[in-house]
Design an enzyme around this catalytic site. Structure first.
Site, PDB file in Angstrom:
ATOM      1  N   PHE A 148       0.568  -1.176   0.495  1.00  0.00           N
ATOM      2  CA  PHE A 148       0.284  -0.096  -0.170  1.00  0.00           C
ATOM      3  C   PHE A 148       0.790   0.845   0.267  1.00  0.00           C
ATOM      4  O   PHE A 148       0.346   2.319  -0.463  1.00  0.00           O
ATOM      5  CB  PHE A 148      -0.685   0.073   1.222  1.00  0.00           C
ATOM      6  CG  PHE A 148      -0.295   0.153   2.278  1.00  0.00           C
ATOM      7  CD1 PHE A 148       0.152   1.764   3.003  1.00  0.00           C
ATOM      8  CD2 PHE A 148       0.417  -0.166   3.177  1.00  0.00           C
ATOM      9  CE1 PHE A 148       0.398   2.326   4.164  1.00  0.00           C
ATOM     10  CE2 PHE A 148       1.173  -0.463   4.366  1.00  0.00           C
ATOM     11  CZ  PHE A 148       0.972   1.393   4.949  1.00  0.00           C
ATOM     12  N   LYS A 172      -0.668  -7.820  -9.039  1.00  0.00           N
ATOM     13  CA  LYS A 172      -1.570  -7.857  -7.891  1.00  0.00           C
ATOM     14  C   LYS A 172      -1.503  -6.426  -6.905  1.00  0.00           C
ATOM     15  O   LYS A 172      -0.615  -6.660  -6.379  1.00  0.00           O
ATOM     16  CB  LYS A 172      -2.082  -8.995  -7.222  1.00  0.00           C
ATOM     17  CG  LYS A 172      -3.501  -8.940  -6.531  1.00  0.00           C
ATOM     18  CD  LYS A 172      -3.808  -8.656  -5.408  1.00  0.00           C
ATOM     19  CE  LYS A 172      -2.852  -8.826  -3.925  1.00  0.00           C
ATOM     20  NZ  LYS A 172      -3.204  -8.023  -2.949  1.00  0.00           N
ATOM     21  N   GLU A 175      -4.866  -3.744  -2.003  1.00  0.00           N
ATOM     22  CA  GLU A 175      -6.614  -3.957  -1.152  1.00  0.00           C
ATOM     23  C   GLU A 175      -6.755  -2.413  -0.676  1.00  0.00           C
ATOM     24  O   GLU A 175      -7.821  -2.131  -1.160  1.00  0.00           O
ATOM     25  CB  GLU A 175      -7.265  -4.844  -1.074  1.00  0.00           C
ATOM     26  CG  GLU A 175      -6.884  -5.268   0.493  1.00  0.00           C
ATOM     27  CD  GLU A 175      -5.773  -6.433  -0.007  1.00  0.00           C
ATOM     28  OE1 GLU A 175      -5.659  -7.672   0.508  1.00  0.00           O
ATOM     29  OE2 GLU A 175      -4.507  -6.163  -0.259  1.00  0.00           O
ATOM     30  N   ARG A 176      -5.735  -1.734  -0.004  1.00  0.00           N
ATOM     31  CA  ARG A 176      -5.926  -0.659   0.930  1.00  0.00           C
ATOM     32  C   ARG A 176      -6.027   0.647  -0.238  1.00  0.00           C
ATOM     33  O   ARG A 176      -7.003   1.831   0.142  1.00  0.00           O
ATOM     34  CB  ARG A 176      -4.804  -0.201   1.315  1.00  0.00           C
ATOM     35  CG  ARG A 176      -4.945  -1.102   2.827  1.00  0.00           C
ATOM     36  CD  ARG A 176      -3.904  -1.457   4.017  1.00  0.00           C
ATOM     37  NE  ARG A 176      -4.047  -2.685   4.312  1.00  0.00           N
ATOM     38  CZ  ARG A 176      -3.204  -2.945   5.710  1.00  0.00           C
ATOM     39  NH1 ARG A 176      -2.041  -2.235   5.600  1.00  0.00           N
ATOM     40  NH2 ARG A 176      -2.678  -3.440   6.398  1.00  0.00           N
ATOM     41  N   SER A 225       5.649  -7.282   3.983  1.00  0.00           N
ATOM     42  CA  SER A 225       6.027  -7.320   5.757  1.00  0.00           C
ATOM     43  C   SER A 225       6.908  -8.585   5.007  1.00  0.00           C
ATOM     44  O   SER A 225       6.984  -9.674   4.447  1.00  0.00           O
ATOM     45  CB  SER A 225       4.870  -8.040   6.791  1.00  0.00           C
ATOM     46  OG  SER A 225       4.698  -9.029   6.108  1.00  0.00           O
ATOM     47  N   CYS A 280       9.539   1.825   3.298  1.00  0.00           N
ATOM     48  CA  CYS A 280      10.420   0.669   3.667  1.00  0.00           C
ATOM     49  C   CYS A 280      11.566   1.383   4.404  1.00  0.00           C
ATOM     50  O   CYS A 280      12.492   0.598   4.733  1.00  0.00           O
ATOM     51  CB  CYS A 280      10.294  -0.174   2.530  1.00  0.00           C
ATOM     52  SG  CYS A 280      11.549  -0.154   1.549  1.00  0.00           S
ATOM     53  N   GLU A 382       9.628  -3.528  13.082  1.00  0.00           N
ATOM     54  CA  GLU A 382       9.103  -2.189  12.254  1.00  0.00           C
ATOM     55  C   GLU A 382       8.116  -1.624  12.455  1.00  0.00           C
ATOM     56  O   GLU A 382       7.100  -1.994  12.434  1.00  0.00           O
ATOM     57  CB  GLU A 382       8.691  -2.932  10.572  1.00  0.00           C
ATOM     58  CG  GLU A 382       8.757  -1.960   9.311  1.00  0.00           C
ATOM     59  CD  GLU A 382       8.723  -1.921   8.410  1.00  0.00           C
ATOM     60  OE1 GLU A 382       9.034  -2.090   7.159  1.00  0.00           O
ATOM     61  OE2 GLU A 382       8.526  -3.084   8.012  1.00  0.00           O
TER      62      GLU A 382
END
Length: 497
Positions: A148, A172, A175-176, A225, A280, A382
């Protein structure tokens, strides 16, 4: 209500079955409803990719490059609208969203050189009458599973080199915030890309599992993640796919006693709190060397953190906006509470922050911890929020050992005026991307991006030369023509003498 389905065979198509809500993080309100696809939706995309990819691979590389030249122009023309759309679903400021798009655009510019990047090798006379050469050919159908936090940049980091190399690509996205990836696919078609070469399938774990299991998808790129990156890498390998999977990070910035502390403090503020810490490559740990350095740095950081302006993406003066979901907000606040319980000194406490007029938005006030130790959960995890932890080190060797011992190895930085210290640090540190007086050392498009240790799974990184290697396979041809062929069978191992 805006309904978002999939982008298959050159057009938006509706979804069926399960759905998920897409929120505007600034307001906390539902912005769209997203179709959560599965194996049947993926199969439609694979069928379209299978039909289109051979002709695309046979298209000469300079014509493939021209599609990206046109696409770059379209991105620039649509920059403002794309940034606002991105901000509405992610929450980051519009200027930050433009940066997201531009860093992806730079990779598209890089792959405009694909005719040169895909050159093979040739040796005339490798043996008596024998020529030997290697060529790069596309994998076929590739897939990308993106997070996201960079809904424009990371999809372009994946699909640009994959498609330029002659592959079809199935994306893909998260979805957020799925709207920008859908729009990018439309712009690629407008740029001249054939239908079926870039497609977007929306979904959750069910779609991810379908991608990993599909026998016609030959390569998978993932960012997310660490636990999921490890799972995707293992599952991709189990199904015979090549994979590059990038996970979590805990990026340290070492501040030496000779550093320019004003410069270092500004760097920590921008790198630690920009995009609400949802990067990140965000700096989440500052490591001042020596008590005097630590005290002086804290004196500079505290008023800067206290003065940060938080607001919705519509506020041009905001330094950062909300985090992406209510769940993310709750997780961050819970980790801040945990840091206090473990004995860290919360020098700036932003937990009580409320955005007037946006009380339902997913905002987290800026927080600054001092005297954090490596045993604390806020150091090990994190946090992915606007939280900076200061870990005091007695000397350079102790400072160096902190990122060296951490399980993540994405990025690291050192701020110093000492060239010997910087050179020693860059040589010894076991981290994939290193900054010297640069807080976020994200490489430019013509170098490769990737971490070490549990921040990365796989041998090849994103964009730059590694991306061309990842999305192609090398074929080596040894050729000899009849005039050079001796009569009679040869039973020993061939040698070139």
């Amino acid at each position: 209500m805006n309904e978002i389905g999939h982008f298959i065979d050159g057009a938006r198509v509706g979804g069926s079955g399960r759905t998920a809500d897409v929120f505007n993080p600034a307001t906390g309100q539902i912005a769209a409803r997203l179709a959560l696809g599965g194996a049947s939706d993926l199969e439609r995309a694979v069928e379209a990719a299978r039909a289109a990819q051979p002709a695309w691979a046979a298209t000469n590389p300079q014509r493939r490059a021209r599609v990206f030249m046109t696409f770059v122009a379209l991105l620039n023309e649509n920059m403002q609208a794309l940034a606002e759309l991105l901000s509405c679903e992610h929450g980051k400021t519009v200027e930050d969203s433009k940066g997201d798009i531009i860093r992806g655009l730079e990779v598209c510019e890089f792959v405009c050189g694909i005719p040169h990047l895909m050159k093979g090798e040739f040796n005339e006379g490798a043996g008596p009458g024998i020529d030997m050469y290697s060529i790069r050919q596309p994998v076929g159908i590739g897939a990308g599973i993106t997070p996201f936090n960079f809904p424009a940049m990371i999809p372009m980091w994946m699909f640009a080199p994959a498609i330029a190399c002659g592959n079809a690509f199935i994306l893909k996205p998260s979805e957020r915030d799925p709207s920008v990836p859908m729009r990018l696919a439309e712009l690629m078609i407008e740029a001249g890309l054939p239908k079926g070469i870039l497609q977007v399938v929306n979904g959750d774990k069910e779609m991810v599992d379908a991608i990993l299991a599909h026998p016609e998808i030959g390569a998978v790129s993932f960012v997310g993640s660490t636990p999921i990156a490890a799972h995707v890498y293992a599952e991709a390998a189990r199904h015979g796919k090549r994979a590059q999977c990038f996970g979590g990070a805990k990026n340290h910035m070492i501040v030496m006693p000779d550093a320019d502390l004003d410069q270092a403090a500004d760097a920590l503020i921008g790198a630690g709190y920009g995009s609400a810490g949802e990067r990140c490559m965000a700096v989440s740990v500052a490591v001042p060397v020596g008590e005097a350095t630590a005290n002086a740095l804290m004196d500079k950081l505290i008023p800067k953190v206290e003065s940060l302006k938080i607001g919705p993406y519509t506020d041009a003066g905001a330094d950062y906006g909300p985090v992406v979901t209510k769940a993310a907000q709750e997780k961050i606040l819970g980790l801040i509470d945990r840091g206090i319980e473990e004995g860290a000194d919360l020098a700036v406490d932003g937990r009580a922050f409320r955005m007037q007029g946006y009380e339902d938005g997913f905002y987290v006030g800026a927080c600054l911890f001092d005297r954090v130790t490596p045993e604390m959960e806020i150091y090990r995890q994190e946090i992915f929020g606007p939280v900076l932890s200061v870990v005091r080190a007695r000397d350079y060797e102790e400072a160096l050992s902190l990122p060296m011992r951490h399980e993540y190895g994405n990025g690291v930085a050192i701020f110093t005026r000492d060239g010997d210290a910087a050179r020693d640090f860059a040589s010894r540190i076991n981290i994939g991307m290193v900054g010297v007086n640069v807080p976020i050392p994200t490489p430019l498009a013509y170098h490769s991006f990737g971490g070490w240790k549990r921040s990365s799974f796989g041998d090849l990184n994103q964009h730059g030369p590694d991306s061309i290697k990842f999305w192609t396979r090398t074929k080596t041809i040894t050729a000899r023509w009849p005039s050079g062929i001796k009569s009679g069978a040869e039973f020993s191992m061939p040698v070139m003498r």
